[in-house]
Design a protein around this motif. Sequence first.
Motif, PDB file in Angstrom:
ATOM      1  N   ARG B  39       0.839  -1.186   0.000  1.00  0.00           N
ATOM      2  CA  ARG B  39       0.000   0.000   0.000  1.00  0.00           C
ATOM      3  C   ARG B  39       0.882   1.246   0.000  1.00  0.00           C
ATOM      4  O   ARG B  39       1.831   1.350   0.757  1.00  0.00           O
ATOM      5  CB  ARG B  39      -0.906  -0.006   1.237  1.00  0.00           C
ATOM      6  N   GLY B  40       0.558   2.158  -0.915  1.00  0.00           N
ATOM      7  CA  GLY B  40       1.212   3.453  -0.908  1.00  0.00           C
ATOM      8  C   GLY B  40       2.619   3.483  -1.480  1.00  0.00           C
ATOM      9  O   GLY B  40       3.323   4.477  -1.327  1.00  0.00           O
ATOM     10  N   GLU B  41       3.038   2.441  -2.157  1.00  0.00           N
ATOM     11  CA  GLU B  41       4.386   2.491  -2.736  1.00  0.00           C
ATOM     12  C   GLU B  41       4.307   2.760  -4.235  1.00  0.00           C
ATOM     13  O   GLU B  41       3.243   2.657  -4.851  1.00  0.00           O
ATOM     14  CB  GLU B  41       5.138   1.174  -2.499  1.00  0.00           C
ATOM     15  N   VAL B  42       5.466   3.120  -4.796  1.00  0.00           N
ATOM     16  CA  VAL B  42       5.600   3.139  -6.251  1.00  0.00           C
ATOM     17  C   VAL B  42       6.357   1.879  -6.615  1.00  0.00           C
ATOM     18  O   VAL B  42       7.492   1.680  -6.180  1.00  0.00           O
ATOM     19  CB  VAL B  42       6.360   4.393  -6.740  1.00  0.00           C
ATOM     20  N   HIS B  43       5.683   1.015  -7.359  1.00  0.00           N
ATOM     21  CA  HIS B  43       6.258  -0.287  -7.656  1.00  0.00           C
ATOM     22  C   HIS B  43       6.563  -0.365  -9.146  1.00  0.00           C
ATOM     23  O   HIS B  43       5.675  -0.212  -9.970  1.00  0.00           O
ATOM     24  CB  HIS B  43       5.250  -1.378  -7.264  1.00  0.00           C
ATOM     25  N   ALA B  44       7.810  -0.579  -9.480  1.00  0.00           N
ATOM     26  CA  ALA B  44       8.186  -0.624 -10.894  1.00  0.00           C
ATOM     27  C   ALA B  44       8.197  -2.066 -11.378  1.00  0.00           C
ATOM     28  O   ALA B  44       8.471  -2.984 -10.614  1.00  0.00           O
ATOM     29  CB  ALA B  44       9.557  -0.007 -11.094  1.00  0.00           C
ATOM     30  N   ILE B  45       7.849  -2.228 -12.670  1.00  0.00           N
ATOM     31  CA  ILE B  45       7.986  -3.535 -13.304  1.00  0.00           C
ATOM     32  C   ILE B  45       8.941  -3.364 -14.470  1.00  0.00           C
ATOM     33  O   ILE B  45       8.784  -2.461 -15.290  1.00  0.00           O
ATOM     34  CB  ILE B  45       6.632  -4.072 -13.802  1.00  0.00           C
ATOM     35  N   CYS B  46       9.937  -4.238 -14.520  1.00  0.00           N
ATOM     36  CA  CYS B  46      11.001  -4.125 -15.512  1.00  0.00           C
ATOM     37  C   CYS B  46      11.113  -5.417 -16.283  1.00  0.00           C
ATOM     38  O   CYS B  46      10.898  -6.486 -15.737  1.00  0.00           O
ATOM     39  CB  CYS B  46      12.334  -3.942 -14.799  1.00  0.00           C
ATOM     40  N   GLY B  47      11.509  -5.301 -17.519  1.00  0.00           N
ATOM     41  CA  GLY B  47      11.758  -6.499 -18.304  1.00  0.00           C
ATOM     42  C   GLY B  47      11.984  -6.107 -19.741  1.00  0.00           C
ATOM     43  O   GLY B  47      11.631  -5.000 -20.161  1.00  0.00           O
ATOM     44  N   GLU B 200       2.221  10.472  -2.093  1.00  0.00           N
ATOM     45  CA  GLU B 200       1.993  11.134  -0.808  1.00  0.00           C
ATOM     46  C   GLU B 200       0.531  11.158  -0.438  1.00  0.00           C
ATOM     47  O   GLU B 200       0.160  11.116   0.738  1.00  0.00           O
ATOM     48  CB  GLU B 200       2.552  12.566  -0.845  1.00  0.00           C
ATOM     49  N   ARG B 201      -0.342  11.218  -1.455  1.00  0.00           N
ATOM     50  CA  ARG B 201      -1.781  11.216  -1.169  1.00  0.00           C
ATOM     51  C   ARG B 201      -2.316   9.800  -0.957  1.00  0.00           C
ATOM     52  O   ARG B 201      -3.521   9.595  -0.867  1.00  0.00           O
ATOM     53  CB  ARG B 201      -2.525  11.874  -2.316  1.00  0.00           C
ATOM     54  N   GLY B 202      -1.398   8.814  -0.915  1.00  0.00           N
ATOM     55  CA  GLY B 202      -1.814   7.459  -0.587  1.00  0.00           C
ATOM     56  C   GLY B 202      -2.244   6.617  -1.767  1.00  0.00           C
ATOM     57  O   GLY B 202      -2.810   5.547  -1.600  1.00  0.00           O
ATOM     58  N   ILE B 203      -2.007   7.091  -3.003  1.00  0.00           N
ATOM     59  CA  ILE B 203      -2.366   6.281  -4.169  1.00  0.00           C
ATOM     60  C   ILE B 203      -1.166   5.406  -4.540  1.00  0.00           C
ATOM     61  O   ILE B 203      -0.052   5.905  -4.715  1.00  0.00           O
ATOM     62  CB  ILE B 203      -2.757   7.178  -5.355  1.00  0.00           C
ATOM     63  N   THR B 204      -1.409   4.109  -4.613  1.00  0.00           N
ATOM     64  CA  THR B 204      -0.347   3.193  -4.986  1.00  0.00           C
ATOM     65  C   THR B 204      -0.147   3.266  -6.497  1.00  0.00           C
ATOM     66  O   THR B 204      -1.120   3.290  -7.254  1.00  0.00           O
ATOM     67  CB  THR B 204      -0.752   1.761  -4.607  1.00  0.00           C
ATOM     68  N   CYS B 205       1.103   3.310  -6.939  1.00  0.00           N
ATOM     69  CA  CYS B 205       1.365   3.377  -8.372  1.00  0.00           C
ATOM     70  C   CYS B 205       2.192   2.187  -8.820  1.00  0.00           C
ATOM     71  O   CYS B 205       3.149   1.807  -8.141  1.00  0.00           O
ATOM     72  CB  CYS B 205       2.120   4.653  -8.734  1.00  0.00           C
ATOM     73  N   ILE B 206       1.791   1.612  -9.946  1.00  0.00           N
ATOM     74  CA  ILE B 206       2.639   0.615 -10.596  1.00  0.00           C
ATOM     75  C   ILE B 206       3.123   1.265 -11.875  1.00  0.00           C
ATOM     76  O   ILE B 206       2.315   1.776 -12.658  1.00  0.00           O
ATOM     77  CB  ILE B 206       1.853  -0.668 -10.915  1.00  0.00           C
TER      78      ILE B 206
END
Lengths: 390, 520
Positions: B39-47, B200-206
Amino acid sequence: MNVVREYLGRNVRQYGIVAALLVIVLLFQVLTEGRLLYPDNIASLIQQNAYVMILAIGMVMVIVAGHIDLSVGSVAAFVGGLAAIMLVDWELPWFATVLVALLVGALVGAWQGFWIAYVGIPAFIVTLAGMLIFRGLAIVLVGTTVAGLPAEFNAIAGGYLPPLLGFAGQADGLTLVIGLVGIAGLAWSQWRARRALIKHQLTAEPPVIFVAKLVVIALLIGVVTYWLSLSARGTPIVLLIVGALILVFSFVLNRTVFGRHVYAVGGNRHAAILSGVNAQRTDFAIFVNMGLLAAVAGIITTSRAGAGVAAAGTNFELDAIAACFIGGTAVAGGVGRISGAMIGALIMGVLNMGLSILAVDPAWQQVIKGLVLLLAVALDIVSKRRGRLT
Amino acid sequence: MNESKAEDRPEDFVLQMLGITKEFPGVKALQDVTLEVRRGEVHAICGENGAGKSTLMKVLSGVYPHGSYEGEILVEGAPARFGGIKDSEAEGIVIIHQELALIPYLSIAENIFLGNERASGGVLDWGTTRSEAARLLAEVGLAEKPETTPSDLGVGKQQLVEIAKALSKRVNVLILDEPTAALNDEDSAHLLDLIRNLRERGITCIIISHKLNEITAIADRVTVIRDGRTIETLDLHGEGITEDRIIRGMVGRPLDSRFPDHESTLGEEVLRIEDWTVHHPVDTERKVVDGATITVRAGEIVGLAGLMGAGRTELAMSVFGHSYGTRISGRLYKGGTEIHARNVSQAIAHGLAYATEDRKKFGLNLIQTVRENISTSALGKLASWWGVIRSEEEAGVAEKYRQDFRIKAPTVESVVGKLSGGNQQKVVLSKWVFSDPDVLILDEPTRGIDVGAKYEIYGIINALADAGKAVIVISSELPELIGLCDRIYAMSQGRITGEVPRERATQEELMRYMTMEKTR
């Protein structure tokens, strides 16, 4: 027999349309108690529908390349009217008139082709504009009618070949000879094509189908020829004109670089351009050609009416487009054959004639023709969808 | 080897995709993929291209509905079964695709609420539409009026409209697919700031991205996917997690594909592309290819490596008769003399050939036969001077290629659309080999082709080089380039960033050049 069934399955569309024509002919033959195929009716079937067939030849190329032409009826009226004025007011000889008329048709096609190919305006819009422009110009030129055309000119659509070879019983000899030459030519060209296929170890049609196809076609031509030869006056000149145009344009479409480019541009424009095809020039040439054929149709219509008529050619474009679609030309382009469109034109022609003999109200005739068009295209789409699944 | 902290509890995860397997006929696109997003992280996907990132996102957003894949999706710990995009959006999962999906001639306000209109009883409430749109635009920092249409905006601003549109829904997890691929530096920086704001506003980003410097700058964790499998999830706040560490995860596959043995005999230089610059056809200020210089010798196979958007295809197509781009500048030398190829026929006449990466869309006429497709680019060779095709000769030529290249079609009269991908590709190759070029540019020649057919195509490419042709191969598969090419150029952001001879070529080395950013 398996080979035969498989082959027929793959070519169901081509044979289906021929079968549909035969069914319609037989149906009306029964309904009219044999009056449909009176020898004189066969001659007038050809004379009445020559314009559709001529326009459909050009329209197939237009639609295969992914366009449409709504202006051909108006262009035919415009060129026809001009021809009448040249003959009556300027007293030009008929052959000069025909040449100038053809040239004007090609120029009209070049005008529309310019906007479509080089400016990039959709053909629907350019030819919708053309429909208005040339109808208007026809009325400006002609008023309502210019009558009193010379007999030589009227003979183009209404005339017959003279009985040069005398008569065999009741039958006109020249007509019979033309029919036989046609059958022999067809058989020879088909045989040559088949031999080439076999020589290159390509699968040709199974021999049974090949022979059966030839026999059926020969019989059809034979029957039509015999009936024609019994008609009051022999072979209509228009039949020769239409026949020559069919042969020439089938050759252009199937055997020339230009024809191949028409299919390539319609099938996948991007791929064609990336293969070095000049798509703009191809589009331009298609519309010049369509203008030329619209002029031919205009000359024949004027000649048949014996007068230049400002209102001539109304709805010609719709007849030609319907003939193409009934004959299996794909709405999205890339697919279509002149032979198919000719059969489509004949189906419409036979419907017209049969319904008229039966004295069906013209309003209902339109309803019936509309339904036939819808049904033909629906069958096409359904059969293609099934083809994709297998 | 999950390097996440051991104290993860289920309730920390806003989204979990567990053991996702997705098969297409003949291909396993995803195999037992696991993605866990806190929750609340910026999660990157790579490949790499084709690793399965987009497929995974389509599973997540419901484009591939529940039942068409194996595995489980948990949202806030509860199982979710999405039948379509509407369902995933109802759970607050919103995806912004790489290809922007705005209607160009509707206003920004209408675009934001498209499919989600502010209306009562089917009648639009223009007041609410406008005022809410204005509020959302302020939120994403876009100073435009709600009445403006996207057709008047640049790509960067359109991207912001897409985000505003996402925010108009109850968004919980925002997925951005290559959000900065088409943006210039300034717009990219602005977008990354906005993503930080959202976090910061609590939106999780992928965020799916090729740009490793962006990922290290913005993301908290990164999941690496390769060949349809999860390789690892790295905590970017951990020690020693650098761009090189991520690259190792992306390419760490052994060189197991087999290639035919081949030793090139190099001749004279055939083609030199010098200082080649191409601008985007619509966004004419943006350089898509930037001062590229490459050379190829006779008998040489040269590779062109680069990630999506690096400008490889654009370089090739612009060289091939200006088929792409505007404001093209640079010089082209063929055998030492400068040539000008302003359209495709001129390029073909100068002995260039380009086999496109998208063979269905740009390479073939699928409703025509094998024969007609093979002869299209050099039909003149088969025709008399007034344009009549010698049909027998044409059939013979097509039949020769069918046998030589072992195109699996019953006859040359078979319709190309019904052939398999590998055989379609052989038809494309036949077409260009028949045009008898000196330089062949092959763009992704083995994309979507099974292993056996790939091997055959490598054989054909080697044979072409042996016949003295200069071959340029563009490919996203690094092992393919390393196994096939004598020399490999790497591209990034329109520039040639490296040139590596076969002996020195490793996937790590190439990937380093391919992810090299412009120096700011």
